[in-house]
Design a protein around this motif. Structure first.
Motif, PDB file in Angstrom:
ATOM      1  N   PHE A  47       3.347  16.766 -15.319  1.00  0.00           N
ATOM      2  CA  PHE A  47       4.218  15.592 -15.244  1.00  0.00           C
ATOM      3  C   PHE A  47       3.644  14.560 -14.279  1.00  0.00           C
ATOM      4  CE2 PHE A  47       8.356  13.797 -13.453  1.00  0.00           C
ATOM      5  CZ  PHE A  47       8.547  12.918 -14.502  1.00  0.00           C
ATOM      6  N   VAL A  48       3.179  15.021 -13.126  1.00  0.00           N
ATOM      7  CA  VAL A  48       2.615  14.103 -12.134  1.00  0.00           C
ATOM      8  C   VAL A  48       1.378  13.394 -12.694  1.00  0.00           C
ATOM      9  CG1 VAL A  48       1.423  13.986  -9.899  1.00  0.00           C
ATOM     10  CG2 VAL A  48       3.560  15.259 -10.104  1.00  0.00           C
ATOM     11  N   ILE A  92       5.462  24.597  -6.960  1.00  0.00           N
ATOM     12  CA  ILE A  92       6.482  25.458  -7.556  1.00  0.00           C
ATOM     13  C   ILE A  92       7.864  24.822  -7.541  1.00  0.00           C
ATOM     14  CG2 ILE A  92       5.178  27.509  -6.934  1.00  0.00           C
ATOM     15  CD1 ILE A  92       7.313  27.945  -4.688  1.00  0.00           C
ATOM     16  N   VAL A  93       7.964  23.607  -7.039  1.00  0.00           N
ATOM     17  CA  VAL A  93       9.231  22.872  -7.150  1.00  0.00           C
ATOM     18  C   VAL A  93       8.916  21.524  -7.791  1.00  0.00           C
ATOM     19  CG1 VAL A  93      10.381  24.024  -5.227  1.00  0.00           C
ATOM     20  CG2 VAL A  93       8.993  22.003  -4.788  1.00  0.00           C
ATOM     21  N   GLY A  94       9.951  20.733  -8.061  1.00  0.00           N
ATOM     22  CA  GLY A  94       9.716  19.509  -8.812  1.00  0.00           C
ATOM     23  C   GLY A  94       9.395  19.808 -10.255  1.00  0.00           C
ATOM     24  N   THR A  97      15.606  13.513  -9.156  1.00  0.00           N
ATOM     25  CA  THR A  97      16.645  12.553  -9.558  1.00  0.00           C
ATOM     26  C   THR A  97      16.876  11.550  -8.438  1.00  0.00           C
ATOM     27  OG1 THR A  97      17.710  14.146 -11.020  1.00  0.00           O
ATOM     28  CG2 THR A  97      19.074  12.325 -10.235  1.00  0.00           C
ATOM     29  N   VAL A  98      16.950  12.024  -7.202  1.00  0.00           N
ATOM     30  CA  VAL A  98      17.085  11.125  -6.052  1.00  0.00           C
ATOM     31  C   VAL A  98      15.893  10.183  -5.990  1.00  0.00           C
ATOM     32  CG1 VAL A  98      17.115  10.997  -3.529  1.00  0.00           C
ATOM     33  CG2 VAL A  98      18.538  12.687  -4.701  1.00  0.00           C
ATOM     34  N   ALA A  99      14.688  10.720  -6.166  1.00  0.00           N
ATOM     35  CA  ALA A  99      13.478   9.903  -6.059  1.00  0.00           C
ATOM     36  C   ALA A  99      13.454   8.782  -7.093  1.00  0.00           C
ATOM     37  CB  ALA A  99      12.242  10.798  -6.212  1.00  0.00           C
ATOM     38  N   PHE A 100      13.744   9.104  -8.344  1.00  0.00           N
ATOM     39  CA  PHE A 100      13.689   8.080  -9.386  1.00  0.00           C
ATOM     40  C   PHE A 100      14.825   7.064  -9.237  1.00  0.00           C
ATOM     41  CE2 PHE A 100      11.284  11.402 -11.954  1.00  0.00           C
ATOM     42  CZ  PHE A 100      10.059  10.783 -11.731  1.00  0.00           C
ATOM     43  N   ASN A 101      15.993   7.507  -8.810  1.00  0.00           N
ATOM     44  CA  ASN A 101      17.073   6.551  -8.528  1.00  0.00           C
ATOM     45  C   ASN A 101      16.695   5.625  -7.375  1.00  0.00           C
ATOM     46  OD1 ASN A 101      19.042   7.146 -10.494  1.00  0.00           O
ATOM     47  ND2 ASN A 101      19.798   8.895  -9.322  1.00  0.00           N
ATOM     48  N   ASP A 102      16.030   6.174  -6.356  1.00  0.00           N
ATOM     49  CA  ASP A 102      15.561   5.336  -5.248  1.00  0.00           C
ATOM     50  C   ASP A 102      14.558   4.297  -5.740  1.00  0.00           C
ATOM     51  OD1 ASP A 102      17.138   6.659  -3.433  1.00  0.00           O
ATOM     52  OD2 ASP A 102      15.494   7.736  -2.438  1.00  0.00           O
ATOM     53  N   ALA A 103      13.664   4.719  -6.638  1.00  0.00           N
ATOM     54  CA  ALA A 103      12.670   3.793  -7.168  1.00  0.00           C
ATOM     55  C   ALA A 103      13.326   2.656  -7.949  1.00  0.00           C
ATOM     56  CB  ALA A 103      11.672   4.542  -8.057  1.00  0.00           C
ATOM     57  N   VAL A 104      14.356   2.978  -8.729  1.00  0.00           N
ATOM     58  CA  VAL A 104      15.091   1.953  -9.470  1.00  0.00           C
ATOM     59  C   VAL A 104      15.709   0.942  -8.504  1.00  0.00           C
ATOM     60  CG1 VAL A 104      17.113   1.525 -10.929  1.00  0.00           C
ATOM     61  CG2 VAL A 104      15.558   3.405 -11.477  1.00  0.00           C
ATOM     62  N   ALA A 142       0.866  -1.185   0.000  1.00  0.00           N
ATOM     63  CA  ALA A 142       0.000   0.000   0.000  1.00  0.00           C
ATOM     64  C   ALA A 142       0.899   1.230   0.000  1.00  0.00           C
ATOM     65  CB  ALA A 142      -0.914   0.006   1.224  1.00  0.00           C
ATOM     66  N   ILE A 143       0.680   2.130  -0.946  1.00  0.00           N
ATOM     67  CA  ILE A 143       1.513   3.326  -1.089  1.00  0.00           C
ATOM     68  C   ILE A 143       0.663   4.554  -0.783  1.00  0.00           C
ATOM     69  CG2 ILE A 143       2.924   4.718  -2.657  1.00  0.00           C
ATOM     70  CD1 ILE A 143       3.498   2.148  -4.236  1.00  0.00           C
ATOM     71  N   VAL A 144       1.141   5.360   0.146  1.00  0.00           N
ATOM     72  CA  VAL A 144       0.445   6.588   0.542  1.00  0.00           C
ATOM     73  C   VAL A 144       1.090   7.763  -0.190  1.00  0.00           C
ATOM     74  CG1 VAL A 144      -0.224   8.076   2.462  1.00  0.00           C
ATOM     75  CG2 VAL A 144      -0.018   5.594   2.812  1.00  0.00           C
ATOM     76  N   GLY A 145       0.367   8.345  -1.120  1.00  0.00           N
ATOM     77  CA  GLY A 145       0.883   9.496  -1.861  1.00  0.00           C
ATOM     78  C   GLY A 145       1.190   9.153  -3.311  1.00  0.00           C
ATOM     79  N   ALA A 146       0.433   9.764  -4.223  1.00  0.00           N
ATOM     80  CA  ALA A 146       0.654   9.532  -5.662  1.00  0.00           C
ATOM     81  C   ALA A 146       1.362  10.733  -6.263  1.00  0.00           C
ATOM     82  CB  ALA A 146      -0.668   9.267  -6.371  1.00  0.00           C
ATOM     83  N   GLY A 147       2.523  11.052  -5.688  1.00  0.00           N
ATOM     84  CA  GLY A 147       3.374  12.094  -6.231  1.00  0.00           C
ATOM     85  C   GLY A 147       4.470  11.479  -7.077  1.00  0.00           C
ATOM     86  N   ILE A 148       5.650  12.067  -7.032  1.00  0.00           N
ATOM     87  CA  ILE A 148       6.752  11.621  -7.893  1.00  0.00           C
ATOM     88  C   ILE A 148       7.169  10.186  -7.591  1.00  0.00           C
ATOM     89  CG2 ILE A 148       9.167  12.012  -8.499  1.00  0.00           C
ATOM     90  CD1 ILE A 148       7.303  14.062  -9.717  1.00  0.00           C
TER      91      ILE A 148
END
Length: 463
Positions: free
Chosen positions: A112-113, A47-49, A308-315, A12-18
């Protein structure tokens, strides 16, 4: 009527952001049964991301989400132009080994989101529910997180969903960080945002960092006609004085940007803002719980490294928690081992988060330069970039999320420190009577350099 079995998932994932959408897409395509919960599925307005570095684009491609950059009027980003008291230096992204120009992308965050959410929803095994998560369900005897309680939009009743692993990806203002993280968030400043219409950028398809006697201004184009300006504000500026404060900053900009900047200030009564925060990473040790993204680790957005950190973490999590490595997510010992590996591997060459975290905070302090010693380091940094070659390509490679080796960062940081001292002495060449004082100042400058970077190095060494 639904049963407990109907509301039981592997993840279960809380938050459908990046990162929440990226993980849902990754785990769902591995055959996992995934629930993705988001309180509001309408297009977000943040205003970020909005700027994805080349390293983040590469990670997005590994996740099979490269198409999410299409059809959102995204703008290529080829590097940076750093403008120091009116003088510019070009800092292009390093080329690939094949000699091709690396590119980032900048865009409206919400568009993008929405593409990421569509990709997650289309992934096999993913169920998306619009609901506000109000609590984590916990086994008080063992401390294990068993799932979540949530309220669907427009309803008062609390529904409960159960999962072998609950992933909290609810962002910088996380409601559930407290279940794991005891470290305090450090807020250094805030970004106040403007939207410039048809701005005349000094260097097309580049981010711009404007340095002056004031805090930095960051600019990058996010669509065909709109350029984002983020004005760094330190301390408290009363709301009724903010417009005057922004108007005073107009003079710091290159002449070509001043008209659109001035119009953007007058176009709004209230200006959106975002705190610029730092939160050192924490190893996930609570059974049944994984906290990721800004809920677990934040850095200053000046360098645009968060996604970049987020997507690398996902990988990395896709690999470590794959059915091949962890067949049963109820195996708490196996999950804990994988999450321990994740904590350390994300910092090094597999993820590069340590480089991005440390660089963002150290570079911000140099660019904000609120002491005489920091101003010497700021001037030296600009002079160092003017040397070109590896003095530009390697620091920009770190910024781009391409070079992930911390030693490359440490090397360039301390070379900049010594070069800054050399620049200072060069300016005193014809004034030998000032050399003794400059020698004393050298110690202060080197000490300041250590104070800037060492705390963040030590923060990356902990759990």
């Amino acid at each position: 009527m639904s049963t407990a079995k109907d509301r039981t998932y592997e993840i279960a994932i809380v938050g459908a952001g990046i990162i929440g959408t990226a993980l849902a897409h990754a785990f769902g395509n591995q055959g996992r049964n995934v629930l993705l919960l988001e309180r509001d599925l309408s297009e977000p307005d943040r205003i970020v991301g909005e700027l994805l570095q080349p390293g983040g684009v590469a990670a997005l491609e590994k996740l099979g989400l490269r198409d999410c950059l299409e059809n959102i009027d995204a703008i290529p980003c080829l590097g940076y132009e750093v403008i120091y008291h009116g003088r510019g230096v070009h800092i292009p992204y390093p080329e690939t080994e094949q000699g091709k120009q690396r590119q980032g992308r900048s865009f409206h965050h919400g568009r993008f989101v929405q593409n990421l959410r569509a990709a997650a929803k289309a992934a096999k095994g993913v169920t998306v529910v619009e609901a506000t998560v109000t609590e984590l369900v916990k086994n008080e005897a063992t401390g294990q997180i068993l799932g979540v309680g949530c309220r669907r939009k427009g309803q008062d009743e609390i529904e409960y969903y159960f999962a072998s692993l609950t992933v909290c990806a609810d962002g910088y203002a996380s409601n559930f960080r407290k279940h794991l993280v005891s470290k305090k968030t450090e807020v250094t400043s805030k970004f106040v945002a403007l939207e410039l219409v048809d701005a005349d950028m000094p260097r097309k398809y580049h981010g711009h960092v404007v340095l002056s006697d004031n805090a930095p201004i960051l600019l990058y184009q996010i669509s065909t006609h709109i350029t984002r300006a983020l004005v760094d504000v330190r301390g408290k500026v009363p709301a009724d004085q903010l417009r005057t404060h922004l108007q005073a900053r107009t003079a710091d900009l290159p002449p070509s940007l001043r008209p659109s900047f001035a119009k953007a200030i007058l176009a709004r009564e209230r200006y959106p803002s975002m705190p610029n925060s730092f939160l050192a990473p924490t190893v996930n040790t609570v059974p049944g719980l994984l906290i990721v993204g800004d809920a677990m680790n934040m850095r200053h957005p000046l360098t645009g490294g968060g996604m970049t950190v987020a997507f690398n973490d996902a990988v990395l999590l896709r690999e470590l928690l794959s059915p091949e490595n962890v067949p049963d997510l109820e195996d708490l010992a196996e999950v804990a081992s994988s999450l321990s590996d994740f904590h350390w591997r994300r910092k090094g060459a597999d993820g590069g988060s340590s480089v991005i975290n440390i660089l963002s905070m150290a570079l911000y302090q140099l660019f904000a330069a609120d002491s005489p010693q920091l101003r010497v380091l700021q001037k030296g940094c600009f002079a160092y970039f003017k040397l070109g070659g590896k003095c530009v390509s390697e620091p920009c490679g770190l910024l781009a999320g391409i070079i992930k080796t911390p030693m490359v960062l440490f090397w360039h940081f301390y070379v900049v420190a010594f070069y800054s001292i050399a620049v200072m002495f060069g300016e005193l060449k014809a004034q030998p009577w000032r050399w003794p004082g400059a020698a004393v100042e050298t110690v202060r400058i080197f000490w300041t350099a250590c104070v800037v970077i060492l705390p963040y190095i030590f923060s990356e060494m902990g759990r």
